[in-house]
Design an enzyme around this catalytic site. Structure first.
Site, mmCIF file in Angstrom:
data_model
loop_
_atom_site.group_PDB
_atom_site.id
_atom_site.type_symbol
_atom_site.label_atom_id
_atom_site.label_comp_id
_atom_site.label_asym_id
_atom_site.label_seq_id
_atom_site.Cartn_x
_atom_site.Cartn_y
_atom_site.Cartn_z
ATOM 1 N N ASP A 193 -3.898 -2.950 -4.509
ATOM 2 C CA ASP A 193 -3.398 -1.579 -4.327
ATOM 3 C C ASP A 193 -3.423 -1.117 -2.872
ATOM 4 O O ASP A 193 -2.464 -0.508 -2.395
ATOM 5 C CB ASP A 193 -4.208 -0.589 -5.177
ATOM 6 C CG ASP A 193 -3.908 -0.739 -6.667
ATOM 7 O OD1 ASP A 193 -2.937 -1.443 -7.006
ATOM 8 O OD2 ASP A 193 -4.638 -0.151 -7.487
ATOM 9 N N GLN A 216 11.050 6.750 6.084
ATOM 10 C CA GLN A 216 10.728 6.616 4.657
ATOM 11 C C GLN A 216 11.407 5.382 4.058
ATOM 12 O O GLN A 216 11.050 4.945 2.974
ATOM 13 C CB GLN A 216 11.254 7.831 3.887
ATOM 14 C CG GLN A 216 10.584 9.105 4.244
ATOM 15 C CD GLN A 216 11.149 10.309 3.488
ATOM 16 O OE1 GLN A 216 11.933 10.151 2.554
ATOM 17 N NE2 GLN A 216 10.735 11.481 3.892
ATOM 18 N N THR A 248 -8.581 -6.655 -8.926
ATOM 19 C CA THR A 248 -8.269 -7.220 -10.245
ATOM 20 C C THR A 248 -8.688 -8.679 -10.362
ATOM 21 O O THR A 248 -9.127 -9.128 -11.424
ATOM 22 C CB THR A 248 -6.739 -7.131 -10.486
ATOM 23 O OG1 THR A 248 -6.381 -5.759 -10.471
ATOM 24 C CG2 THR A 248 -6.327 -7.741 -11.811
ATOM 25 N N ASP A 279 -12.838 -1.469 -6.865
ATOM 26 C CA ASP A 279 -11.391 -1.374 -7.045
ATOM 27 C C ASP A 279 -10.884 -0.877 -5.690
ATOM 28 O O ASP A 279 -11.480 0.026 -5.085
ATOM 29 C CB ASP A 279 -11.085 -0.338 -8.137
ATOM 30 C CG ASP A 279 -9.597 -0.259 -8.454
ATOM 31 O OD1 ASP A 279 -9.227 -0.535 -9.603
ATOM 32 O OD2 ASP A 279 -8.820 0.108 -7.558
ATOM 33 N N THR A 330 3.827 -4.338 2.590
ATOM 34 C CA THR A 330 3.661 -3.145 1.781
ATOM 35 C C THR A 330 3.676 -3.578 0.313
ATOM 36 O O THR A 330 4.372 -4.540 -0.032
ATOM 37 C CB THR A 330 4.783 -2.126 2.126
ATOM 38 O OG1 THR A 330 4.550 -0.932 1.419
ATOM 39 C CG2 THR A 330 6.174 -2.629 1.828
#
Ligand code: ASP
Length: 343
Positions: free
Chosen positions: A92, A279, A15, A59, A167
């Site tokens: 991302d 998780q 971006t 991207d 993250t």
């Protein structure tokens, strides 16, 4: 007189360097010279800057290990000439790439700082300028003629993190990243403040080693209540599979159903490696703490401890690429190699 630090800026896309296509209204990467025009401030920094760009900026959703090797080779070919490296990358998949690069360089002694932005550089309210300018300042920061940082980091919204601990946690906020299991390494306010005791130091006497063999035949399997035998079986029985990152519950727990444990046993027998990661965004895997992880420990799952999923995938691809012998694999994976997990 001390020499002015020389920094290499590597533009991969994201971006930060995107603009709206007037016909379609979608954001697309534009070329690097355009991007630099938006930051005349770069001339005033206390360092000299050279830049290099991917031929076709991407991207970061299109990122893959072939590009990781391309980034690695740009740094490798310029390692002696520059004092630090700043990599502009889409947010991302930035944590995946930066984690991988951290494993690909052993005994790094210079800063490699990943950054990007949530808004394009041409946007009035952009976060790109601060992220980029401070990343360059961090890459150029020295003490007694030596770089303060000698590891792969990620800088975003006033904080510097160890890259392989990060993250992406928000698709909208400027504070897009978190490092749930390790504190940030530096903070930018009125002063740029480094937390020295948290910084990674590789053994100085050792020569840099660059690793480019990445094994791509791995899979990420996230458990959820109701996951069927059919699904688990078809994932674990993928032809050519070499490794699995298994996202389990809480401190590394999984169903105790016989079919599930038998499937895991079967693929472990074939020499496929299974890494147990949680998780949860924070905390760690402790095999054997609950009854629901005792059998996983018994059959020989590898504990990912407090590693992120991004770093677990990167470490698995790296260690499989290095062809670590079966007998040592578990012990090597469970050892922190670049500060990516607790001892
Ligand atoms: N889609 C973009 C990318 O990752 C998002 C960003 O740069 O923040 O390339």
């Amino acid at each position: 007189m001390a020499k002015t630090p020389h920094i290499l800026l590597i533009y991969t896309g994201g971006t930060i360097g995107m603009a709206k296509d007037y016909e379609t209204g979608v954001l697309k990467a534009f070329n690097f010279d355009e991007l630099l025009k938006y930051i005349p401030e770069l001339k005033h920094l206390n360092c000299t800057i050279d830049s290099v760009s991917f031929d076709e900026p991407i991207d970061s959703s299109n990122m893959n290990p072939t590009y990781w090797v391309e980034i690695t080779e740009i740094i490798e070919n310029n390692y002696e000439k520059f004092d630090g490296f700043v990599i502009l990358h889409g947010s991302d998949t930035m944590s995946y790439t930066a984690s991988a690069i951290s494993f690909m360089f052993e005994n790094l002694s210079k800063p490699v700082i990943f950054t990007g932005s949530q808004l394009p550089i041409g946007d009035l309210r952009t976060d790109a300028k601060e992220n980029m300018i401070t990343s360059i300042e961090i890459a150029a920061a020295q003490k007694n003629g030596k770089p303060i940082i000698s590891e792969v980091c990620l800088y975003f919204e006033y904080k510097l993190y160890r890259a392989n601990r990060t993250t992406k946690v928000n698709a909208e906020h400027f504070q897009a990243f978190a490092s749930p299991n390790y504190p940030h390494l530096a903070e930018s306010g009125v002063h740029l403040k480094f937390y020295d005791t948290l910084l990674y130091r590789s053994r100085k006497s050792k020569h840099i080693k660059i690793r480019k063999k990445i094994e791509e035949n791995i899979v990420l399997l996230k458990l959820f209540p109701g996951i069927t035998e059919n699904v688990v079986k078809s994932v674990l029985e993928i032809k050519g599979l070499k490794g699995v990152v298994l996202e389990t519950y809480g401190s590394g727990n999984a169903p105790t159903d016989k079919w599930f444990v038998d499937l895991l046993k079967k693929i472990l027998k074939k020499g496929i490696k299974i890494i147990d990661v949680t998780q949860c965004s924070g905390g760690e895997v402790i095999l054997g703490q609950y009854e629901t992880s005792v059998q996983l420990q018994k059959i020989g799952l590898i504990s990912g401890k407090d590693i992120t999923t991004e770093a677990a995938l990167a470490k698995l691809m790296y260690l499989l690429g290095e062809k670590i012998p079966d007998a040592e694999f578990k012990q090597v994976f469970e050892t922190p190699l670049r500060g990516e997990m607790a001892n």
